[in-house]
Design an enzyme around this catalytic site. Structure first.
Site, PDB file in Angstrom:
ATOM      1  N   HIS A   1       0.300  -4.319   3.361  1.00 12.35           N
ATOM      2  CA  HIS A   1      -1.053  -4.387   3.914  1.00 12.35           C
ATOM      3  C   HIS A   1      -1.292  -5.800   4.410  1.00 12.35           C
ATOM      4  CE1 HIS A   1      -5.694  -3.622   3.472  1.00 12.35           C
ATOM      5  NE2 HIS A   1      -5.375  -4.292   4.541  1.00 12.35           N
TER       6      HIS A   1
ATOM      7  N   PHE B   1      -3.376  -3.621  13.912  1.00 14.18           N
ATOM      8  CA  PHE B   1      -3.360  -3.939  12.482  1.00 14.18           C
ATOM      9  C   PHE B   1      -2.786  -5.342  12.261  1.00 14.18           C
ATOM     10  CE2 PHE B   1      -1.346  -2.495   8.165  1.00 14.18           C
ATOM     11  CZ  PHE B   1      -2.410  -3.022   7.453  1.00 14.18           C
TER      12      PHE B   1
ATOM     13  N   LYS C   1      -7.516 -12.595  10.704  1.00 16.93           N
ATOM     14  CA  LYS C   1      -8.409 -12.713   9.534  1.00 16.93           C
ATOM     15  C   LYS C   1      -7.791 -13.565   8.424  1.00 16.93           C
ATOM     16  CE  LYS C   1     -11.023 -10.048   6.103  1.00 16.93           C
ATOM     17  NZ  LYS C   1     -11.362  -8.714   5.598  1.00 16.93           N
ATOM     18  N   HIS C   2      -6.522 -13.348   8.141  1.00 19.18           N
ATOM     19  CA  HIS C   2      -5.905 -14.010   6.977  1.00 19.18           C
ATOM     20  C   HIS C   2      -4.879 -15.084   7.378  1.00 19.18           C
ATOM     21  CE1 HIS C   2      -7.687 -10.944   4.350  1.00 19.18           C
ATOM     22  NE2 HIS C   2      -7.257 -10.030   5.205  1.00 19.18           N
TER      23      HIS C   2
ATOM     24  N   HIS D   1      -5.098  -8.064  13.458  1.00 12.76           N
ATOM     25  CA  HIS D   1      -6.220  -8.210  12.518  1.00 12.76           C
ATOM     26  C   HIS D   1      -5.786  -9.043  11.311  1.00 12.76           C
ATOM     27  CE1 HIS D   1      -9.560  -7.219   9.832  1.00 12.76           C
ATOM     28  NE2 HIS D   1      -8.659  -6.888   8.929  1.00 12.76           N
ATOM     29  N   GLU D   2      -4.615  -8.697  10.768  1.00  8.70           N
ATOM     30  CA  GLU D   2      -4.144  -9.415   9.576  1.00  8.70           C
ATOM     31  C   GLU D   2      -3.892 -10.892   9.886  1.00  8.70           C
ATOM     32  OE1 GLU D   2      -3.908  -8.257   6.312  1.00  8.70           O
ATOM     33  OE2 GLU D   2      -5.089  -6.673   7.215  1.00  8.70           O
TER      34      GLU D   2
ATOM     35  N   GLN E   1       0.841  -1.197   0.000  1.00 10.59           N
ATOM     36  CA  GLN E   1       0.000   0.000   0.000  1.00 10.59           C
ATOM     37  C   GLN E   1       0.882   1.255   0.000  1.00 10.59           C
ATOM     38  OE1 GLN E   1      -1.482   1.106   4.030  1.00 10.59           O
ATOM     39  NE2 GLN E   1      -3.438   0.408   3.188  1.00 10.59           N
TER      40      GLN E   1
HETATM   41  P1  AMP Z   1      -8.420  -6.548   5.406  1.00  6.10           P
HETATM   42  O1  AMP Z   1      -9.527  -6.740   6.436  1.00  6.10           O
HETATM   43  O2  AMP Z   1      -7.188  -7.325   5.702  1.00  6.10           O
HETATM   44  O3  AMP Z   1      -8.923  -6.751   4.003  1.00  6.10           O
HETATM   45  O4  AMP Z   1      -7.978  -5.042   5.478  1.00  6.10           O
HETATM   46  C1  AMP Z   1      -8.898  -4.015   5.507  1.00  6.10           C
HETATM   47  C2  AMP Z   1      -8.776  -3.337   6.820  1.00  6.10           C
HETATM   48  O5  AMP Z   1      -7.425  -2.964   7.040  1.00  6.10           O
HETATM   49  C3  AMP Z   1      -9.605  -2.076   6.883  1.00  6.10           C
HETATM   50  O6  AMP Z   1     -10.222  -2.006   8.147  1.00  6.10           O
HETATM   51  C4  AMP Z   1      -8.557  -0.976   6.737  1.00  6.10           C
HETATM   52  O7  AMP Z   1      -8.951   0.190   7.371  1.00  6.10           O
HETATM   53  C5  AMP Z   1      -7.382  -1.606   7.411  1.00  6.10           C
HETATM   54  N1  AMP Z   1      -6.108  -1.059   6.962  1.00  6.10           N
HETATM   55  C6  AMP Z   1      -5.652  -1.007   5.705  1.00  6.10           C
HETATM   56  N2  AMP Z   1      -4.434  -0.463   5.672  1.00  6.10           N
HETATM   57  C7  AMP Z   1      -4.119  -0.143   6.944  1.00  6.10           C
HETATM   58  C8  AMP Z   1      -2.997   0.456   7.548  1.00  6.10           C
HETATM   59  N3  AMP Z   1      -1.939   0.853   6.849  1.00  6.10           N
HETATM   60  N4  AMP Z   1      -3.031   0.615   8.894  1.00  6.10           N
HETATM   61  C9  AMP Z   1      -4.086   0.208   9.626  1.00  6.10           C
HETATM   62  N5  AMP Z   1      -5.177  -0.362   9.110  1.00  6.10           N
HETATM   63  C10 AMP Z   1      -5.191  -0.538   7.779  1.00  6.10           C
END
Ligand code: AMP
Length: 250
Positions: A83, A133, A140-141, A136-137, A56
């Site tokens: 990302h 972040f 989720k993934h 979450h990654e 990104q």
């Molecule tokens: P995903 O759920 O993995 O598809 O990613 C989408 C989520 O990641 C959304 O909530 C975005 O706001 C968040 N996101 C994307 N880029 C960033 C970033 N650089 N820092 C924090 N959150 C991010």
């Protein structure tokens, strides 16, 4: 009375027959075959075909109406950031949140944190140290590829891919710079394809003034998380780019 008796005897006889067939089958090749097929399809329910590795441009995350917050560790470098590394299926769909029993555990990746701060910067608000972040990654993934990569392996694979796919260097060598000017998307994609040997997919977003801009670059990676491959399928939708897009500064 007689009918009831006959029916229950019949049912018991049938059950006995089923049980004896099953116990014979347990030793047979057929039973083994059925078991193999069942096991394979059960494990494939969690499996995946390839990864999208998504980088990104922070300038394009930040100059939108939602804005951004730099992490508590300071302004990220003026470079593409990771990302995510996303398991996907060849049919275009993807698994998510595959294992709630394997939550993000920062103690497993303590040696990677400084590199993650540098290369996988969190930009969401409120400002934070990145853990939100990254967790979450992973949840989720990452949990959907845990049969191949554990938590350390997952984050390390993404970091290695980032150094292999040095987008800013590739684009700048082709005269495409983050200077607020417009560049043709097909020229951006060709420069990346020439740089890495594989065709990328490009996604755009919109800045506060309504201009379309270069937001994310997707490349495909094999299931080991290490080798680039041609994408078996591109994400659904058109990536929201116009033929020429802005490359904003950061
Ligand atoms: P995903 O759920 O993995 O598809 O990613 C989408 C989520 O990641 C959304 O909530 C975005 O706001 C968040 N996101 C994307 N880029 C960033 C970033 N650089 N820092 C924090 N959150 C991010």
């Amino acid at each position: 009375m007689g009918t009831k008796f006959n029916r229950s005897v019949l049912i018991k006889l049938l059950l006995l027959q089923c049980l004896s067939v099953l116990s014979e089958a347990q030793d047979s090749d057929f039973f083994y075959f059925v078991q193999q097929v069942t096991d394979t399809s059960m494990s494939e329910a969690q499996d995946f075909d390839f990864f999208y590795f998504v980088q990104q441009w922070p300038g394009s995350y930040c100059d939108t109406s939602q804005s951004c917050c730099y992490p508590t560790t300071g302004k990220p470098p003026s470079d593409f950031g990771i990302h995510g590394l996303w398991p996907n299926y060849k049919n275009g769909s993807y698994p998510s949140y595959c294992d709630p029993d394997n939550p993000y555990d920062e103690s497993e990746i303590s040696d990677l944190i400084s590199s993650m701060q540098e290369n996988w910067a969190s930009l969401s608000c409120p400002s934070n140290n990145g853990s939100t972040f990254w967790s979450h990654e992973w949840e989720k993934h990452g949990t959907c590829s845990e049969s191949v990569l554990d938590q350390h392996g997952y984050f390390q694979a993404a970091l290695k891919l980032k150094s292999k796919v040095d987008l800013l260097q590739i684009l700048q060598s082709a005269g495409i710079n983050p200077d607020g000017r417009n560049y043709t998307v097909s020229v951006i994609a060709s420069a990346i394809r020439d740089g890495i040997g594989y065709t990328p997919w490009i996604a755009c977003n919109v800045d506060v003034a309504g201009n379309r801009q270069l937001y994310e670059v997707y490349v495909c990676v094999d299931t080991s998380g290490s080798s680039l491959i041609e994408c078996p399928v591109f994400p659904q939708g058109d990536g929201k780019c116009t033929s020429s897009v802005e490359f904003p500064a950061f």
